[in-house]
Design an enzyme around this catalytic site. Structure first.
Site, mmCIF file in Angstrom:
data_model
loop_
_atom_site.group_PDB
_atom_site.id
_atom_site.type_symbol
_atom_site.label_atom_id
_atom_site.label_comp_id
_atom_site.label_asym_id
_atom_site.label_seq_id
_atom_site.Cartn_x
_atom_site.Cartn_y
_atom_site.Cartn_z
ATOM 1 N N HIS A 138 0.847 -1.192 0.000
ATOM 2 C CA HIS A 138 0.000 0.000 0.000
ATOM 3 C C HIS A 138 0.878 1.235 0.000
ATOM 4 O O HIS A 138 1.849 1.329 0.752
ATOM 5 C CB HIS A 138 -0.914 0.036 1.229
ATOM 6 N N ASP A 157 -15.260 2.407 7.729
ATOM 7 C CA ASP A 157 -14.205 3.307 7.275
ATOM 8 C C ASP A 157 -14.663 4.131 6.085
ATOM 9 O O ASP A 157 -14.344 5.324 5.981
ATOM 10 C CB ASP A 157 -12.950 2.519 6.902
ATOM 11 N N ARG A 209 -14.626 12.654 7.225
ATOM 12 C CA ARG A 209 -13.371 13.352 7.520
ATOM 13 C C ARG A 209 -12.988 14.290 6.398
ATOM 14 O O ARG A 209 -12.431 15.369 6.627
ATOM 15 C CB ARG A 209 -12.250 12.331 7.754
ATOM 16 N N SER A 233 -7.757 3.795 9.213
ATOM 17 C CA SER A 233 -8.444 3.732 7.918
ATOM 18 C C SER A 233 -7.709 2.808 6.956
ATOM 19 O O SER A 233 -8.292 1.885 6.377
ATOM 20 C CB SER A 233 -8.547 5.138 7.321
ATOM 21 N N LYS A 280 -8.746 -1.700 6.188
ATOM 22 C CA LYS A 280 -9.011 -2.288 4.864
ATOM 23 C C LYS A 280 -7.970 -3.340 4.512
ATOM 24 O O LYS A 280 -8.299 -4.404 3.970
ATOM 25 C CB LYS A 280 -9.043 -1.187 3.794
#
Length: 449
Positions: free
Chosen positions: A106, A185, A192, A207, A211
Site C-alpha cells: 500500500h 471506514d 473526515r 483507515s 481495509k
C-alpha cells in the site's frame, strides 16, 4: 461489487436500531470522554463504530468525535481497537485455499506513483499471490485504477471467482475493492474529507490498516511518502504514521514493514494515466527511470522476503522478461489488450528552458496540481478523467539543460486548461547555474523487523 472470496463472509451482527433503549452508550458521552482528553474504553469504541455503521449515531456526532480525536489524539491501544472495530463492521477475505502465500503493498499516494503497475506482476512472477485492491484518484495524486483503465478493454470490477482464478494463474490482480470491506471506514473517511480531520494519524492509520487487514493478506509492505507532493509533508509525522501502521499490522498477525520514501519531486518522468502506463511498461521491459526502478525493486524485495523468498532476484526478473510475461497475462485476464495503443491527448504544450544551467528544483505538488488541471485527475469522485492528459518531464533535478531545450510537455484534450496548469507548474521549478545536491535515493528509511 464486494470482493469476498471467503465462502462465509461474516458481517458484524448488529442490534435492532429501532430500540434506543437497547443501546449501551450515548454518543454524547463518548464524544465528551475524548473531548476532555480521556482514553476511550474498548466497549465505547466498539459501540460507536457499530452504531455509526447502523445509522444510530449521526454524521454530526461522528464528526464531533473525529475532531476530538484530531485534537486530543489516541493511545496505541485505542488505535488498535478502532482498527479492529472497523474491520468487524464488514466482511473479511480468506485466501487460505489458494495454495499460495499472499503479499500486498500500500502506498499513501504521490505524484507519478505508478509503482503498483510494475510491482504486482514482478512479485506475482515468483509464484506469490498479490491481491492488490486499489482505488481511483482524487485531487493531485493519481489513482491506480484510472491508470490501468487507459488500457483498452481492461476491467477494474471483477467477480470473486475471477479474482481467485487470476491469483491461481498469473498471480497478480489489481482491481476495485468491494463495498463490503470495512464499510465503517468508508463512511468515516467521507465525513473526515469534509470536516478537516483527514490529516490525523490515528484516523489515517486505522483507515488504511482496517481495509488492508480485512483483505486477509499474509504480509504487507507500506510505502509511506514524505514531502510536498505527499499526504504527509513532515518526515517526523510520516515516521510516526509508518510506525503506527506497522504495529497495527503486526499486532493483527499480518507481517508488516514500511519504507519511508521521498515525494518532494515526482516519481519518474511521466505523470498522468496512459503516460504512467507507458513508463511502467518501460520498467517491466528492463528500463525506465532510475527512481521508479529503484523503488519497484526495493518494495519487491520486501514482499518476496516476507513471502519466504529472500533469495529471489527481482532485478533479474525485470531484465529477463519474466515480470513482463506476468504483466501481459494479468492484463489479458481482466479483459485488457497489452498490445493496443494507449490513448493520447489531442493537444500538447511545451515548456522550454530560458537559459543554460541545471534543473535546480521540481516540486511534486506543483506538477501534481498541473496534471490534475490538465484533466488527469478529478475534483469529485464522480468526475471523469482524461486518460491521455498529463505531463512529461524531460529533465529531472540535477540534470543539465541548455536554453531552448524542452523541460516539460503538457498533454490535454481541452487546450483551455493549459493556462491554469501552467500557473501551477511554473511556480514549481527553477534553473540554477550550479549543479544542485540531490538526495541520491528515493528511499529515506525502513521501518519494521
Amino acid at each position: 461489487m464486494a470482493h469476498t472470496p471467503s465462502p462465509n463472509p461474516s458481517p458484524n451482527p448488529s442490534p435492532n436500531p429501532s430500540s434506543p433503549a437497547a443501546e449501551p452508550f450515548d454518543a454524547v458521552d463518548v464524544i465528551r470522554t475524548k473531548r476532555d482528553g480521556h482514553r476511550l474504553t474498548d466497549d465505547q469504541i466498539d459501540w460507536i463504530i457499530d452504531a455509526y455503521t447502523r445509522g444510530v449515531v449521526g454524521d454530526e456526532q461522528m464528526a464531533a468525535l473525529a475532531m476530538a480525536i484530531f485534537i486530543r489524539g489516541m493511545e496505541s491501544p485505542e488505535i488498535l481497537r478502532l482498527t479492529q472495530a472497523m474491520i468487524r463492521s464488514g466482511e473479511t477475505m480468506d485466501f487460505s485455499g489458494l495454495g499460495k502465500i499472499t503479499a500486498d503493498k500500500h502506498s499513501t499516494g504521490g505524484v507519478g506513483d505508478k509503482i503498483t503497475l510494475p510491482l504486482a506482476p514482478l512479485v506475482g512472477s515468483f509464484g506469490v499471490a498479490v491481491p492488490q485492491l486499489s482505488g481511483r484518484g482524487l485531487g493531485h495524486t493519481g489513482g491506480t485504477l484510472d491508470k490501468l483503465e487507459a488500457i483498452p478493454g481492461w476491467r477494474a470490477d471483477i467477480s470473486n471467482d475471477e479474482l481467485m482464478e487470476i491469483l491461481r494463474g498469473p498471480g497478480a490482480v489489481v482491481c476495485a475493492a468491494g463495498s463490503g470491506l470495512a464499510p465503517a471506514d468508508k463512511k468515516l473517511y467521507a465525513l473526515r474529507d469534509i470536516t478537516a480531520t483527514v490529516d490525523c494519524i490515528p484516523l489515517i492509520a486505522s483507515s488504511i490498516m482496517s481495509k488492508k487487514i480485512a483483505e486477509g493478506t499474509a504480509s504487507l509492505v507500506l510505502d509511506v511518502k514524505v514531502g510536498s507532493g505527499a499526504f504527509m509533508k513532515d518526515e517526523a509525522l510520516a515516521r510516526e504514521l509508518a510506525t503506527t501502521m506497522v504495529t497495527l499490522g503486526n499486532d493483527a498477525g499480518c507481517a508488516t514493514t514500511a519504507l519511508l520514501t521521498d515525494m518532494d519531486t515526482p516519481l519518474g518522468r511521466k505523470v498522468g494515466n496512459a503516460l504512467e502506463v507507458e513508463e511502467s511498461v518501460e520498467v517491466l521491459a528492463g528500463g525506465g527511470p532510475a527512481d521508479v526502478r529503484e523503488l519497484t525493486l526495493a518494495l519487491a524485495r520486501e514482499m518476496l522476503d516476507a513471502a519466504g523468498l529472500s533469495d529471489a532476484d527481482p532485478q533479474e526478473a525485470l531484465d529477463n522478461g519474466q515480470a513482463m510475461d506476468t504483466w501481459r497475462e494479468m492484463i489479458k485476464a481482466q479483459g485488457g489488450d497489452p498490445d493496443a495503443p494507449l490513448p493520447t491527448a489531442a493537444h500538447t504544450h511545451t515548456v522550454t528552458a530560458d537559459k543554460d544551467g541545471y534543473l535546480g528544483s521540481l516540486d511534486a505538488l506543483a506538477v501534481g496540481v498541473a496534471s490534475w488541471r490538465l484533466g488527469a485527475g478529478r475534483a469529485r469522485k464522480e468526475d471523469p478523467v482524461q486518460l491521455g492528459a498529463g505531463i512529461e518531464l524531460h529533465r529531472k533535478i540535477g540534470e543539465p539543460v541548455k536554453a531552448g531545450e524542452k523541460l516539460f510537455t503538457l498533454h490535454t484534450d481541452t487546450p483551455e486548461r493549459f493556462d491554469r496548469a501552467l500557473e501551477s507548474l511554473n511556480s514549481g521549478w527553477s534553473i540554477t547555474s550550479e549543479e544542485p545536491q540531490t538526495r541520491g535515493s528515493v528511499i529515506i528509511d525502513r521501518i519494521g523487523g
